[in-house]
Design an enzyme around this catalytic site. Structure first.
Site, PDB file in Angstrom:
ATOM      1  N   LYS A  22       3.404  10.712  -1.936  1.00 36.50           N
ATOM      2  CA  LYS A  22       2.795   9.707  -2.581  1.00 36.50           C
ATOM      3  C   LYS A  22       1.901   8.902  -2.160  1.00 36.50           C
ATOM      4  CE  LYS A  22       5.218   5.836  -3.556  1.00 36.50           C
ATOM      5  NZ  LYS A  22       4.683   4.689  -3.490  1.00 36.50           N
ATOM      6  N   ASN A  23       2.194   8.302  -0.912  1.00 42.50           N
ATOM      7  CA  ASN A  23       1.536   7.408  -0.336  1.00 42.50           C
ATOM      8  C   ASN A  23       0.084   7.870   0.462  1.00 42.50           C
ATOM      9  OD1 ASN A  23       3.251   5.280  -1.353  1.00 42.50           O
ATOM     10  ND2 ASN A  23       4.296   4.952   0.764  1.00 42.50           N
ATOM     11  N   ARG A  91       1.360  -1.430  -7.839  1.00 47.50           N
ATOM     12  CA  ARG A  91       0.470  -2.527  -6.934  1.00 47.50           C
ATOM     13  C   ARG A  91      -0.335  -1.649  -5.954  1.00 47.50           C
ATOM     14  NH1 ARG A  91       0.568  -3.853  -1.917  1.00 47.50           N
ATOM     15  NH2 ARG A  91      -0.225  -6.129  -1.700  1.00 47.50           N
ATOM     16  N   CYS A 115       6.341  -8.392  -5.639  1.00 50.63           N
ATOM     17  CA  CYS A 115       7.218  -7.376  -6.159  1.00 50.63           C
ATOM     18  C   CYS A 115       8.595  -7.601  -5.804  1.00 50.63           C
ATOM     19  CB  CYS A 115       7.016  -5.781  -6.118  1.00 50.63           C
ATOM     20  SG  CYS A 115       6.904  -5.384  -4.424  1.00 50.63           S
ATOM     21  N   ARG A 120       4.039  -9.634  -0.896  1.00 45.86           N
ATOM     22  CA  ARG A 120       3.128  -8.534  -0.853  1.00 45.86           C
ATOM     23  C   ARG A 120       1.522  -8.991  -1.068  1.00 45.86           C
ATOM     24  NH1 ARG A 120       5.212  -3.077  -2.743  1.00 45.86           N
ATOM     25  NH2 ARG A 120       3.890  -2.514  -0.941  1.00 45.86           N
ATOM     26  N   PRO A 121       1.282 -10.081  -0.052  1.00 50.42           N
ATOM     27  CA  PRO A 121      -0.162 -10.687  -0.447  1.00 50.42           C
ATOM     28  C   PRO A 121      -1.140  -9.350   0.236  1.00 50.42           C
ATOM     29  CG  PRO A 121       0.907 -11.224   1.790  1.00 50.42           C
ATOM     30  CD  PRO A 121       1.853 -10.601   1.154  1.00 50.42           C
ATOM     31  N   ASP A 123      -4.251 -10.729   1.750  1.00 53.44           N
ATOM     32  CA  ASP A 123      -5.227 -11.649   2.465  1.00 53.44           C
ATOM     33  C   ASP A 123      -5.855 -10.634   3.549  1.00 53.44           C
ATOM     34  OD1 ASP A 123      -2.429 -11.489   3.461  1.00 53.44           O
ATOM     35  OD2 ASP A 123      -3.234 -12.717   5.016  1.00 53.44           O
ATOM     36  N   LEU A 124      -5.146  -9.687   4.045  1.00 48.96           N
ATOM     37  CA  LEU A 124      -5.907  -8.980   5.344  1.00 48.96           C
ATOM     38  C   LEU A 124      -6.920  -7.931   4.789  1.00 48.96           C
ATOM     39  CD1 LEU A 124      -2.470  -8.224   7.237  1.00 48.96           C
ATOM     40  CD2 LEU A 124      -4.456  -9.845   7.928  1.00 48.96           C
ATOM     41  N   ASP A 306      10.443   2.274   4.596  1.00 39.44           N
ATOM     42  CA  ASP A 306      10.595   3.078   3.175  1.00 39.44           C
ATOM     43  C   ASP A 306      12.035   3.744   3.479  1.00 39.44           C
ATOM     44  OD1 ASP A 306       8.665   1.972   2.356  1.00 39.44           O
ATOM     45  OD2 ASP A 306       7.241   3.595   2.378  1.00 39.44           O
ATOM     46  N   ARG A 398       8.762   6.824 -10.186  1.00 39.47           N
ATOM     47  CA  ARG A 398       7.568   6.354  -9.543  1.00 39.47           C
ATOM     48  C   ARG A 398       7.411   7.192  -8.305  1.00 39.47           C
ATOM     49  NH1 ARG A 398       7.628   1.148  -7.315  1.00 39.47           N
ATOM     50  NH2 ARG A 398       5.924   1.973  -6.578  1.00 39.47           N
TER      51      ARG A 398
END
Ligand code: EPU
Length: 419
Positions: A22-23, A91, A115, A120-121, A123-124, A306, A398
């Site tokens: 998935k990822n 996301r 979430c 879960r920012p 900014d990077l 995970d 998901r």
């Protein structure tokens, strides 16, 4: 909403095939936006998250065809705006920002919220785009990035909790079409980032260093279509390894890359399970009484966040006192309260779960809160006495392709009840 019912206490044996990751699939699907030409992707898992990503691509103007695991995307033209309605369900849709910025030199994407596993920012991600010369504005819930041109730069993407996986993917996808050389320091080295870099290189990008903390990208003027096989899902594999450990008599996973799951196989070996590997398969089987374990989640090649929830489920019935520390998402412990309802003895001390192994768990109605927490509840249900009813199964859908069917193949008594 569907439910999963599990009648625990039946041992598992046999073999199953692991699906595509998935990822890996999500950013690679987003990367197809970088070219006008068709891209053909094999082993795209059939999951609600991959469906959402295909919907986003179609919304942006791409033509998408799907025939079982093969997806063809042709983004001859692309819009640069992905509104809230389209992106809010997932996301990971934030990873269209990089390719849109690379190709259109501008992108507006609704900002992902926090979430259940934490804040879960992004900014990077934004820091990386700015370093490439983009202006970034956050307004009305959207993030807007635009640049007359993108220019190579030296960017450090390491944050407070270590490298960022989707942040690395995003900046990489913008940098492949920037003028000059980009160096990403503090890059994520997860196999999914390597898979994306391999796909981008097949499209004509010039990326070196994938799988290390430093990526060097020589920008090119344009990319072309490519064909690619998505790598096996190491987290699905890890989850089935834990299922095999929790109540297996010998469970073999086929179509895996054993190196990608060595942190999990090492942890299971430390617990006392027997692990046997070939170049494409791993077998887990019992080997006397299992031992307690102390473990901490880390970026790859460390133990993956995970897999933390699934490991909590296993250790909840492993004799002795175990401890798991969550270093990536310190609040990712929604499964603990539910496991306790099934009879587990565990306490949270900051970001560490201290687990006193109990002899047995009991079936109960439990509620899934996120993808991996849901998987942990299913695993606990396989071991528990009586019936476990896991609700909110959409979390599982998901990220796990046919989880219930694959567990049934191994001998679990599990059924999906349509609501
Ligand atoms: N972080 C920042 N700023 C950023 C981005 C991240 O501070 O701009 C922090 C995060 O809050 C976290 C750490 O950095 O503490 C690592 O987060 P990362 O960015 O690596 O997470 P992600 O890329 O959003 C991916 C996976 C997650 C997985 C993490 C960590 C996808 C689609 N998602 O998320 O997978 O947990 O990497 O390995 O690839 C899952 O599959 O269940 C899942 C949540």
């Amino acid at each position: 909403m569907d439910k999963i019912l599990i009648h625990g206490g039946h041992s598992l044996s046999g073999s199953i095939k692991i699906s595509g990751s998935k990822n890996s699939a999500l950013p690679i699907l987003a990367a197809t936006l970088l070219t006008r030409e068709p891209c053909i992707l094999h082993r795209v898992p059939d999951l609600s998250d991959t469906h959402y990503m295909l919907q986003i691509l179609m919304h942006l103007g791409a033509e998408v065809e799907r025939a079982s695991g093969t997806v063809t995307v042709k983004a001859e033209k692309t819009e640069s705006v992905a509104p809230y309605d389209v992106v809010r369900k997932m996301r990971a849709s934030v990873c269209v920002l990089g390719p849109l910025l690379g190709r259109c030199k501008e992108a507006t994407v609704s900002l992902p919220g926090g979430c259940i596993i934490g804040d879960r920012p992004i900014d990077l991600h934004l820091k990386g785009f700015e370093a490439l010369g983009a202006a970034v504005r956050v307004e009305n819930g959207n993030v807007k990035v635009f640049a007359p041109k993108l220019a190579g730069a030296v960017i450090n993407l390491r944050g407070k909790f270590g490298p960022t996986v989707l942040g690395t993917d995003n900046v990489l996808m913008a940098a492949v079409l920037a003028e000059g050389t980009t160096v990403i320091e503090g890059a994520a080295s997860e196999p999914e980032v390597v898979d994306l870099a391999n796909f981008l290189n097949k499209m004509g990008a010039k990326i070196e260093g994938a799988g290390t903390r430093r990526l060097i990208i020589e920008g090119v003027a344009e990319l072309h279509g490519a064909e690619h096989d998505i790598i096996p899902d190491r987290i699905e594999a890890g989850t089935f390894l834990v299922a095999g450990a929790i109540c297996g008599k010998g469970v073999t996973l086929k179509r895996v890359v054993p190196e990608h799951i060595s942190a999990v196989t090492n942890a299971l070996t430390q617990c006392g399970y027997r692990i046997e590997t070939t170049d494409r398969s791993v077998t887990v089987s019992p080997n006397g009484e299992a031992q307690a374990l102390e473990i901490a989640t880390e970026p790859y090649p460390g133990f993956p966040t995970d897999m933390q929830a699934q490991m909590c489920a296993l250790l909840s019935t492993t004799k002795g006192i175990s401890a798991i520390t969550e270093n990536i998402f310190p609040q990712r412990y929604m499964h603990v309260a539910e496991l306790k309802r099934m009879g587990a003895h565990m306490q949270l001390e900051g970001a560490t779960a201290v687990i006193q192994g109990v002899e047995r768990l009991f079936g109960a109605p439990v509620m899934a809160s996120d993808l991996r927490a849901s998987a942990a509840l299913v695993l606990a249900g396989l071991k528990a006495e009586g019936q476990t009813e896991v609700s909110r199964v959409y979390h599982i859908d998901r990220g796990y392709e046919h989880l219930d069917e694959k567990l049934s193949e191994l001998g679990a008594h599990i059924e999906r009840v349509k609501a």
